[in-house]
Design a protein around this motif. Structure first.
Motif, PDB file in Angstrom:
ATOM      1  N   ALA A  28       0.614  -0.884  -0.159  1.00 22.77           N
ATOM      2  CA  ALA A  28      -0.205  -0.168  -0.262  1.00 22.77           C
ATOM      3  C   ALA A  28       0.625   1.329   0.303  1.00 22.77           C
ATOM      4  O   ALA A  28       0.323   2.292  -0.762  1.00 22.77           O
ATOM      5  N   GLY A  60      -0.587  -2.725  -5.686  1.00 22.27           N
ATOM      6  CA  GLY A  60      -1.111  -2.197  -5.574  1.00 22.27           C
ATOM      7  C   GLY A  60      -2.580  -3.318  -5.637  1.00 22.27           C
ATOM      8  O   GLY A  60      -3.535  -3.042  -5.866  1.00 22.27           O
ATOM      9  N   THR A  70      -1.928   1.975  -4.010  1.00 17.70           N
ATOM     10  CA  THR A  70      -0.776   1.820  -3.191  1.00 17.70           C
ATOM     11  C   THR A  70      -0.445   3.275  -3.691  1.00 17.70           C
ATOM     12  O   THR A  70      -0.286   3.794  -4.370  1.00 17.70           O
TER      13      THR A  70
END
Length: 548
Positions: A28, A60, A70
Motif C-alpha cells: 500500500a 497495488g 498504492t
C-alpha cells in the motif's frame, strides 16, 4: 503504451495471476528496494528462459485479485532512485525498463516492466542469481544458468575453446590486472580472490570455459606471442595519426593492457572555452579519457572477428574515429544515446560478459549514453555514428568546437533535455531535425533561420531571453503544483475548480494548449485525492475542494 493498453495488459496479467514471470504485491505504501532487485534478477532470468520479452512486478493488487491502490513510487524522484539503485546492484547493469501507472476505479496500480536477460547472460543481484519456483523466489539453479549461457555458445566466436592453448599462453601482468578489476567489481570477495589460483580465478571471472582457454582469454589476457592462436582472425588494434603529422602503431594481445596503451597514444591537450558574459576561460581536456577507453572497449567487445579485420582508431586534428567491423548489432545508436538501454542480444556474449566481470564495461549497453553525457558536460559536440557502410560501425568523438554558439548554449542551458541537446547538435552540423524539434528549439530561442537552413542562436545575445522563454515553456513537477494547491486551501479553506484553474493557469507550461492545461489540472486533482491530500466536498458538476 496508452492508458487503455495498460489497463488491458493489467487485466491480462491478473487473469493469468502469479507465475514465473509475473508477481503481484499489495504494498500500500512502500516496498524494499533490495527486495525489488531480487525480483528483477528472478523475473529477468525467467523471462529469458520462457521466451518472454519482459517480466512484471505489480504493486497495488491484493491476493484476491482486486486493485487496492498504492502510493509506492508516487513521484519521479523515487522512480529514478529505484532504477539507479537496481542498476548499481545488478551485476550486469540491467535495470527496470519502464515504470507504468494504471488507474483502476480510482485505485493507483504500478507496473514495473523488467526486460528479459540478454541471450547467453544470466542476471545476478549482488552476486546471487535468482529465479522463481511458482510464486516463490529461489536461487537460479546451475542447470538454468548453464541453459541461459548455452543459448549462444554454439554461435559465439568468442566462447570457442582453443585446444592448443594453455595457461602458459596468458600474460601474468594481464592476469594480475584482471584480478584487480574483478576485485573492484566484487569488493566483498577481495580477500577470497587473493587466495584463488589462476585456474579458479579465470573460471570465476568467466574467461575460461570448463577449464578450457577460450578465444576471449587470448584476446584479453594472451601474451604478445600468443595472438597467432587466433589465426586467421587478427587480434590487432591499429592507431593511426593523420593530418599535418602522420604516424601509426599496431597493438596486439593482451587487449586488457594494450587498450589503455592505445588510448595514451591519442594526444589530449587542454582546450579553453569562454562562457557567455564571463571574463574567465574554462579549461577542459580535448578528450575525456573515460570516453576514449569506453569507445575502444566497445570496439573490442562488438567487433565481428569472423570478418578477419582489425580495430582501427584514426586520430585527426579535431576528432578521433573508432572503426570496428560488423553491423550495429541491436537497435540503433540513437536508442542508446537517449537512455541507458540494455541490449537484448550481443554478437560476442561470452566476451562481453568477461569484460563486464573485469570492470572494463561498467554497465552493459550504457557506454554510448555515457559518452554523450561526457561530451555534454564538456560543452563539445555530441558523438556521431556512421553506419553508411553496412558491415562497419564508425564512432566519432569530437575534440574541438564546431560552432561556438552551440558550446555557449550548453553552458547557459545545463538543464536542457537530452533530446533537445541532440537536436541542437544536429543543427550545428547542418543535419535535418524533426518539425517538432524545430518548434521546441525555436520557442526556446535556441535556433534561428528557416528550414533547412537553421543555425544555433548566439547565447551571448539571447541568453537572458532564451532562459526566460525556456523557464516559461518548461513544465514544473506535480509536487510543485500540489504545494500551491495545498497552501491555497490552508488559507482559503476551500476552492472550486475555477479557483484552482485561476491559481495554476499562468504557472503551467506555455507549451501546453488550453485543453492540455485542463487535463493537467484534472489529473493533478485526481492524483492528490487518491493520495489522501484533498477531497471533494461538493459534487462532480460543482466541485468544492478541501483538505482531507
Amino acid at each position: 503504451m496508452s492508458p487503455d493498453e495498460l489497463r488491458d495488459l493489467l487485466d491480462d496479467l491478473i487473469d493469468g495471476w502469479e507465475n514465473e514471470v509475473v508477481e503481484f504485491k499489495e504494498a500500500a505504501h512502500q516496498f524494499s528496494a533490495d527486495k525489488t532487485g531480487e525480483y528483477v534478477s528472478a523475473l529477468s532470468n525467467e523471462a529469458n528462459l520462457r521466451g518472454a520479452d519482459s517480466g512484471w512486478l505489480v504493486f497495488g493488487v491484493s491476493n484476491s485479485r482486486t486493485a487496492t491502490g498504492t502510493t509506492h513510487l508516487d513521484n519521479v524522484a523515487k522512480r529514478q532512485s529505484l532504477k539507479h539503485h537496481v542498476q548499481q546492484s545488478i551485476d550486469q547493469g540491467l535495470t527496470i525498463r519502464e515504470i507504468h501507472e494504471v488507474d483502476v476505479d480510482g485505485k493507483r496500480v504500478v507496473l514495473l516492466e523488467i526486460p528479459a536477460a540478454p541471450q547467453g547472460i544470466p542476471i545476478s543481484w549482488k552476486g546471487d542469481y535468482r529465479a522463481r519456483a511458482g510464486e516463490s523466489l529461489v536461487p537460479l539453479s546451475l542447470d538454468k544458468q548453464d541453459e541461459i549461457r548455452q543459448q549462444t555458445i554454439n554461435l559465439d566466436w568468442s566462447a570457442e575453446i582453443l585446444p592448443d592453448a594453455t595457461l602458459d599462453h596468458l600474460d601474468p601482468a594481464a592476469i594480475l590486472r584482471a584480478r584487480q578489476g574483478f576485485a573492484e567489481r566484487y569488493p566483498r570477495l577481495a580477500e577470497q580472490i587473493e587466495h584463488w589460483d589462476d585456474v579458479t580465478f579465470l573460471e570465476k571471472a568467466r574467461i575460461t570455459l570448463n577449464g578450457g582457454i577460450t578465444r576471449t582469454a587470448i584476446l584479453l589476457l594472451g601474451k604478445y606471442t600468443s595472438w597467432h592462436l587466433l589465426s586467421p582472425h587478427p587480434a590487432e588494434m591499429t592507431w593511426k595519426l593523420t593530418g599535418p603529422e602522420s604516424a601509426y602503431e599496431h597493438f596486439h594481445t593482451p587487449f586488457l593492457l594494450n587498450a589503455t596503451a592505445l588510448a595514451k597514444r591519442i594526444r589530449n591537450i587542454q582546450l579553453r572555452l569562454l562562457p557567455p558574459d564571463e571574463l574567465i576561460y574554462r579549461e577542459i581536456s580535448k578528450y575525456d579519457e573515460r570516453s576514449l577507453l569506453e569507445a575502444i572497449y566497445n570496439c573490442v567487445a562488438h567487433q565481428d572477428y569472423r570478418q578477419r579485420s582489425r580495430v582501427i582508431v584514426v586520430e585527426h586534428v579535431d576528432r578521433v574515429e573508432f572503426i570496428s567491423v560488423g553491423e550495429f548489432f541491436d537497435l540503433s545508436p540513437e536508442d542508446y544515446m537517449l537512455s541507458e538501454r540494455v541490449p537484448r542480444k550481443y554478437r560476442n556474449p561470452f566476451l562481453v560478459t568477461a569484460m563486464t566481470e573485469l570492470n572494463l564495461i561498467d554497465h552493459l549497453g550504457n557506454g554510448i549514453h555515457r559518452i554523450v553525457a561526457d561530451q555534454r558536460r564538456r560543452f563539445l559536440p555530441m558523438p556521431d555514428y556512421d553506419l553508411s557502410e553496412p558491415t562497419e560501425v564508425k564512432l566519432t568523438i569530437h575534440g574541438a568546437v564546431i560552432d561556438e554558439a552551440f558550446s555557449q548554449q550548453m553552458m547557459v542551458h545545463s538543464d536542457l533535455p537530452l533530446e533537445d541537446v541532440l537536436a541542437l547538435d544536429r543543427v550545428q552540423k547542418g543535419m535535418p531535425i524533426s518539425k517538432e524539434a524545430v518548434a521546441r528549439l525555436r520557442r526556446a530561442h535556441l535556433i534561428e533561420g528557416r528550414s533547412p537552413k537553421l543555425h544555433v542562436s548566439s547565447a551571448v545575445a539571447a541568453a537572458a531571453e532564451a532562459a526566460a522563454s525556456y523557464v516559461r515553456t518548461r513544465a514544473q513537477s506535480d509536487e510543485f503544483y500540489a504545494k500551491l494547491v495545498l497552501d491555497y486551501l490552508a488559507v482559503a479553506g476551500e476552492a472550486t475548480r475555477q479557483d484552482i484553474n485561476d491559481l495554476l493557469w499562468d504557472k503551467l507550461s506555455d507549451a501546453l494548449v488550453e485543453k492540455q492545461k485542463q487535463n493537467k489540472v484534472m489529473n493533478l486533482l485526481t492524483k492528490m485525492r487518491q493520495a489522501g491530500q484533498i477531497r471533494n466536498a461538493g459534487t462532480r458538476a460543482q466541485s468544492r475542494w478541501v483538505l482531507s
